[in-house]
Write a protein that holds these residues in place. Structure first.
Motif, PDB file in Angstrom:
ATOM      1  N   THR A  74       0.833  -1.103   0.075  1.00  0.00           N
ATOM      2  CA  THR A  74      -0.022   0.028  -0.127  1.00  0.00           C
ATOM      3  C   THR A  74       0.950   1.232  -0.090  1.00  0.00           C
ATOM      4  O   THR A  74       1.798   1.306   0.951  1.00  0.00           O
ATOM      5  CB  THR A  74      -0.949  -0.058   1.293  1.00  0.00           C
ATOM      6  N   MET A  75       0.675   2.058  -1.139  1.00  0.00           N
ATOM      7  CA  MET A  75       1.642   3.352  -1.068  1.00  0.00           C
ATOM      8  C   MET A  75       0.439   4.404  -1.358  1.00  0.00           C
ATOM      9  O   MET A  75      -0.473   4.425  -2.325  1.00  0.00           O
ATOM     10  CB  MET A  75       2.633   3.204  -2.333  1.00  0.00           C
ATOM     11  N   TYR A  76       0.556   5.593  -0.553  1.00  0.00           N
ATOM     12  CA  TYR A  76      -0.241   6.709  -0.326  1.00  0.00           C
ATOM     13  C   TYR A  76      -1.831   6.090  -0.466  1.00  0.00           C
ATOM     14  O   TYR A  76      -2.507   6.721  -1.112  1.00  0.00           O
ATOM     15  CB  TYR A  76      -0.100   7.552  -1.742  1.00  0.00           C
ATOM     16  N   GLY A  77      -2.260   5.097  -0.116  1.00  0.00           N
ATOM     17  CA  GLY A  77      -3.546   4.739   0.168  1.00  0.00           C
ATOM     18  C   GLY A  77      -4.195   3.742  -1.109  1.00  0.00           C
ATOM     19  O   GLY A  77      -5.221   3.261  -1.203  1.00  0.00           O
ATOM     20  N   ARG A  78      -3.066   3.625  -1.924  1.00  0.00           N
ATOM     21  CA  ARG A  78      -3.337   2.628  -3.022  1.00  0.00           C
ATOM     22  C   ARG A  78      -2.584   1.498  -2.997  1.00  0.00           C
ATOM     23  O   ARG A  78      -1.482   1.200  -2.776  1.00  0.00           O
ATOM     24  CB  ARG A  78      -3.116   3.539  -4.462  1.00  0.00           C
ATOM     25  N   THR A  79      -3.203   0.468  -3.541  1.00  0.00           N
ATOM     26  CA  THR A  79      -2.310  -0.865  -3.732  1.00  0.00           C
ATOM     27  C   THR A  79      -1.611  -0.946  -4.733  1.00  0.00           C
ATOM     28  O   THR A  79      -2.238  -0.462  -5.889  1.00  0.00           O
ATOM     29  CB  THR A  79      -3.262  -2.302  -3.510  1.00  0.00           C
ATOM     30  N   VAL A  80      -0.439  -1.098  -4.809  1.00  0.00           N
ATOM     31  CA  VAL A  80       0.620  -1.192  -5.766  1.00  0.00           C
ATOM     32  C   VAL A  80       1.377  -2.327  -5.954  1.00  0.00           C
ATOM     33  O   VAL A  80       1.588  -3.083  -4.852  1.00  0.00           O
ATOM     34  CB  VAL A  80       1.313   0.069  -6.089  1.00  0.00           C
ATOM     35  N   THR A  81       2.084  -2.771  -6.976  1.00  0.00           N
ATOM     36  CA  THR A  81       3.185  -3.775  -7.109  1.00  0.00           C
ATOM     37  C   THR A  81       4.493  -3.329  -7.080  1.00  0.00           C
ATOM     38  O   THR A  81       4.863  -2.421  -7.923  1.00  0.00           O
ATOM     39  CB  THR A  81       2.847  -4.696  -8.184  1.00  0.00           C
ATOM     40  N   GLY A  82       5.222  -3.660  -6.300  1.00  0.00           N
ATOM     41  CA  GLY A  82       6.557  -3.031  -6.349  1.00  0.00           C
ATOM     42  C   GLY A  82       7.478  -3.458  -5.142  1.00  0.00           C
ATOM     43  O   GLY A  82       6.973  -4.681  -4.473  1.00  0.00           O
ATOM     44  N   VAL A  83       8.615  -2.912  -4.972  1.00  0.00           N
ATOM     45  CA  VAL A  83       9.589  -3.534  -3.782  1.00  0.00           C
ATOM     46  C   VAL A  83       9.149  -3.025  -2.509  1.00  0.00           C
ATOM     47  O   VAL A  83       8.688  -2.128  -2.073  1.00  0.00           O
ATOM     48  CB  VAL A  83      11.065  -2.896  -4.229  1.00  0.00           C
ATOM     49  N   ILE A  84       9.097  -4.026  -1.633  1.00  0.00           N
ATOM     50  CA  ILE A  84       8.575  -3.973  -0.387  1.00  0.00           C
ATOM     51  C   ILE A  84       9.915  -3.736   0.583  1.00  0.00           C
ATOM     52  O   ILE A  84      10.659  -4.712   0.633  1.00  0.00           O
ATOM     53  CB  ILE A  84       7.858  -5.178   0.310  1.00  0.00           C
ATOM     54  N   ARG A  85      10.163  -2.594   1.216  1.00  0.00           N
ATOM     55  CA  ARG A  85      11.220  -2.230   2.005  1.00  0.00           C
ATOM     56  C   ARG A  85      11.519  -3.234   3.074  1.00  0.00           C
ATOM     57  O   ARG A  85      10.518  -3.442   4.001  1.00  0.00           O
ATOM     58  CB  ARG A  85      11.350  -0.792   2.383  1.00  0.00           C
ATOM     59  N   SER A  86      12.502  -4.195   3.014  1.00  0.00           N
ATOM     60  CA  SER A  86      12.576  -5.379   3.973  1.00  0.00           C
ATOM     61  C   SER A  86      14.169  -5.359   4.452  1.00  0.00           C
ATOM     62  O   SER A  86      15.005  -4.898   3.605  1.00  0.00           O
ATOM     63  CB  SER A  86      12.021  -6.422   3.226  1.00  0.00           C
ATOM     64  N   ALA A 118      13.428 -11.753   9.617  1.00  0.00           N
ATOM     65  CA  ALA A 118      12.950 -11.105   8.351  1.00  0.00           C
ATOM     66  C   ALA A 118      12.114 -10.091   8.882  1.00  0.00           C
ATOM     67  O   ALA A 118      11.116 -10.319   9.451  1.00  0.00           O
ATOM     68  CB  ALA A 118      12.355 -12.266   7.565  1.00  0.00           C
ATOM     69  N   LEU A 119      12.407  -9.128   8.270  1.00  0.00           N
ATOM     70  CA  LEU A 119      11.509  -7.695   8.779  1.00  0.00           C
ATOM     71  C   LEU A 119      11.159  -6.921   7.428  1.00  0.00           C
ATOM     72  O   LEU A 119      11.646  -6.749   6.761  1.00  0.00           O
ATOM     73  CB  LEU A 119      12.543  -6.672   9.617  1.00  0.00           C
ATOM     74  N   TYR A 120       9.674  -6.707   7.516  1.00  0.00           N
ATOM     75  CA  TYR A 120       8.985  -6.529   6.502  1.00  0.00           C
ATOM     76  C   TYR A 120       8.455  -5.139   6.299  1.00  0.00           C
ATOM     77  O   TYR A 120       7.888  -4.838   7.516  1.00  0.00           O
ATOM     78  CB  TYR A 120       8.116  -7.573   5.545  1.00  0.00           C
ATOM     79  N   ASN A 121       8.215  -4.463   5.603  1.00  0.00           N
ATOM     80  CA  ASN A 121       7.627  -3.167   5.583  1.00  0.00           C
ATOM     81  C   ASN A 121       8.330  -2.207   6.504  1.00  0.00           C
ATOM     82  O   ASN A 121       7.715  -1.555   7.297  1.00  0.00           O
ATOM     83  CB  ASN A 121       6.198  -3.152   5.867  1.00  0.00           C
TER      84      ASN A 121
END
Length: 155
Positions: free
Chosen positions: A111-123, A136-139
């Motif tokens: 979720t980015m700026y309230g929208r669901t997008v496909t991309g790199v998840i900062r992890s 393993a730490l996600y988001n």
């Protein structure tokens, strides 16, 4: 959506080109603990902050036996510019086809700026000396993540 790694999982093997086009392999780091962090794009504010935080703390981390590898889908040429511009000391590698990002669960819907997008998840994934996932730490957040990581590691 790729599955997220759990502590005790075998860390997916990888060999990726660094900012100079030289191969960097997780297998070459056996015997050391490796912090592998995944970020969306070089030269963006959050990713710059995170890379600079890792660079600023590299002495502390290396002294405690940790190697740091940053992974993004950026091409090696962009990583070289990023390294030069920000005077980065961490190893940056290119995963242009996103296969390693996917294997580590760091690419998919977010979720980015309230929208669901496909991309790199900062992890961030910490791989132990034997090649197993220790954490393993996600988001994770770009700002303050390195300081929290250092606290959590007891350094």
């Amino acid at each position: 959506m790729s599955a997220r790694l759990q502590p005790g999982d075998e860390a997916p093997a990888f060999t990726l080109p660094d900012a100079d086009g030289q191969p960097v392999s997780l297998a070459d780091r056996r015997g050391r603990t490796v912090i592998v962090y995944f970020y969306p794009a070089a030269m963006t504010p959050g990713c710059t902050k995170q890379a600079c935080d890792f660079t600023d703390n590299l002495g502390l981390l290396a002294g405690a036996g940790f190697d740091v590898i940053g992974v993004s889908p950026d091409k090696p040429e962009k990583l070289a510019k990023f390294r030069e511009k920000e005077d980065l000391k961490v190893t940056l590698v290119s995963d242009a086809d996103k296969s390693v990002l996917t294997a580590y669960g760091a690419f998919g819907e977010k979720t980015m700026y309230g929208r669901t997008v496909t991309g790199v998840i900062r992890s961030t994934v910490i791989v132990d000396e034997a090649g197993k996932v220790a954490q393993a730490l996600y988001n994770v957040r770009a700002t303050g993540h390195v300081a929290k990581l250092i606290r959590d590691l007891g350094l």
